[in-house]
Write a protein that holds these residues in place. Structure first.
Motif, short mmCIF file in Angstrom:
data_model
loop_
_atom_site.label_atom_id
_atom_site.label_comp_id
_atom_site.label_asym_id
_atom_site.label_seq_id
_atom_site.Cartn_x
_atom_site.Cartn_y
_atom_site.Cartn_z
N VAL A 85 31.90 27.76 30.61
CA VAL A 85 33.21 27.54 30.00
C VAL A 85 34.21 28.46 30.70
CG1 VAL A 85 34.60 27.70 27.90
CG2 VAL A 85 32.23 26.92 27.77
N VAL A 86 35.23 27.85 31.27
CA VAL A 86 36.31 28.61 31.91
C VAL A 86 37.52 28.53 31.00
CG1 VAL A 86 37.77 28.88 33.94
CG2 VAL A 86 35.42 28.04 34.20
N GLY A 87 37.93 29.67 30.45
CA GLY A 87 39.02 29.70 29.50
C GLY A 87 40.38 29.83 30.15
N PRO A 88 41.44 29.73 29.35
CA PRO A 88 42.81 29.84 29.88
C PRO A 88 43.07 31.23 30.45
CG PRO A 88 42.79 28.97 27.63
CD PRO A 88 41.42 29.49 27.90
N ARG A 89 43.83 31.28 31.53
CA ARG A 89 44.28 32.57 32.05
C ARG A 89 45.38 33.12 31.15
NH1 ARG A 89 44.94 32.08 38.64
NH2 ARG A 89 42.72 31.95 39.14
N ALA A 90 45.39 34.42 30.97
CA ALA A 90 46.38 35.04 30.10
C ALA A 90 47.80 34.86 30.63
CB ALA A 90 46.07 36.53 29.95
N GLU A 91 47.94 34.74 31.94
CA GLU A 91 49.27 34.64 32.54
C GLU A 91 49.99 33.34 32.16
OE1 GLU A 91 48.84 34.74 36.75
OE2 GLU A 91 47.72 32.85 36.86
N ALA A 92 49.25 32.36 31.66
CA ALA A 92 49.85 31.07 31.32
C ALA A 92 50.09 30.90 29.82
CB ALA A 92 48.95 29.93 31.82
N VAL A 93 49.88 31.98 29.04
CA VAL A 93 49.96 31.90 27.59
C VAL A 93 51.07 32.81 27.07
CG1 VAL A 93 48.67 32.12 25.43
CG2 VAL A 93 47.48 31.45 27.53
N GLU A 94 51.73 32.39 26.01
CA GLU A 94 52.80 33.20 25.42
C GLU A 94 52.24 34.48 24.80
OE1 GLU A 94 55.11 31.06 22.64
OE2 GLU A 94 55.95 29.66 24.11
N VAL A 95 53.03 35.54 24.92
CA VAL A 95 52.68 36.82 24.32
C VAL A 95 53.10 36.83 22.85
CG1 VAL A 95 53.09 39.31 24.35
CG2 VAL A 95 52.89 38.05 26.51
#
Length: 331
Positions: free
Chosen positions: A124-134
């Motif tokens: 399972v490859v999860g979302p990168r943090a750089e593409a998600v809102e803080v």
């Protein structure tokens, strides 16, 4: 394209070999209900399929086993994704209904779920943090020399990284830098912010910018979770093959590149050396993208021997990727 009879015989060989892991003889094929010809005719057709590269005979007196070309023809022309049985469907539904807490834990548990359902290694490859809102960011002092930058993201994941401190970086400055970072980052996508606005305090600006740079470093990293690796060890008789596969699965960069390349090529199944990773040439990989709000944010997949049950693997990966996407979208 193969004619109908050769196609039926190839399908019978593939399906029996997947089920038994033993070379398939003409007599066994002739007894298949869909094969309405004699053993002699089956032997003749098996010889042709071998000449054309769809089958191979490991020993002179043995039956045939599929080649990568034979599996590819089976997957492309005969193996449509099946439906999960009711027990598996219920297991997937109950898992995602009960999945709460940190995203990282859910992704790890998802890899174990996939492995349990398919009896293969799961990735399972999860979302990168750089593409998600803080959602929230905070600096927490650990000692006079170090602090932790903690970022809570909108998808439920939590990132943290250690930051070196300098003289004068006391609790008040840390709190002020936290407030400054929050005013700049809350609700923003980490990877899209080029720089912070000045706070008017050089010490706070230094701390804030250092924290942002450290967070960018880990935000660009992939999150990879594997489950069921022991299933791969049981799937092969050759110790060297097992050792090579297990060693490769330990290399996160290779695993991410493997899965991403297959998805980017528009493939759902890569058989043998098709995936380009030589140590995994005895394996097939079945993958599906995880889509949230129309964007590809991750992937799920299973890896096993080339004789894996492709219809079941395709169905399982499709259902889990869809449910995982919905769960991430719901937060």
């Amino acid at each position: 394209m193969l004619d109908d009879r050769k196609t039926a015989i190839l399908a019978a060989v593939v399906q029996e070999y997947i089920a038994t892991a033993q070379p398939v003889g003409s007599g066994s094929v002739a007894r298949t209900p869909s094969i309405q010809v004699s053993s002699a005719t089956v032997r003749s057709e098996l010889a042709v399929l071998e000449q054309e590269g769809f089958l191979v005979q490991p020993h002179t007196s043995a039956g045939r086993i599929p080649t990568d070309k034979g599996y590819r023809y089976f997957v492309d022309n005969l193996a449509t994704p099946g439906r999960l049985d009711r027990t598996s469907q219920r297991q997937v539904g109950e898992f995602f209904s009960a999945a709460h807490g940190r995203l990282e834990e859910m992704l790890h548990q998802t890899s174990n779920l996939l492995a349990d359902l398919t009896h293969s290694a799961a990735v399972v490859v999860g979302p990168r943090a750089e593409a998600v809102e803080v959602k929230k960011i905070q600096l927490v002092g650990l000692s006079d020399l170090a602090a932790t930058v903690v970022v809570v993201l909108a998808n439920g994941s939590v990132e943290h990284v250690t930051l070196d401190l300098e003289d004068g970086d006391d609790d008040i400055r840390l709190a002020t830098a936290s407030a400054h970072l929050s005013s700049q980052l809350d609700g923003e996508v980490l990877g899209r912010l080029s720089e912070l606005s000045p706070s008017g305090d050089p010490g706070v600006d230094r701390l804030s910018n250092a924290a942002l740079e450290r967070m960018r470093t880990i935000a660009a990293a992939d999150h990879v979770y594997t489950g069921g690796v022991s299933e791969v060890a049981r799937a092969f008789d050759a110790v060297e093959v097992v050792r090579s596969v297990l060693h490769t699965l330990e290399q996160q960069f290779v695993v991410v590149s493997l899965v991403s390349d297959i998805v980017n090529r528009g493939m759902s199944v890569a058989i043998g050396i098709e995936h380009g990773v030589e140590p995994l040439s005895a394996c097939s990989v079945v993958v599906a993208p995880v889509v949230v709000d129309g964007e590809h944010v991750g992937s799920v997949g299973v890896l096993g021997p080339t004789r894996m049950n492709y219809p079941q693997a395709l169905a399982t990966v499709d259902v889990v990727s869809e449910q995982l996407g919905h769960r991430i979208e719901d937060g």
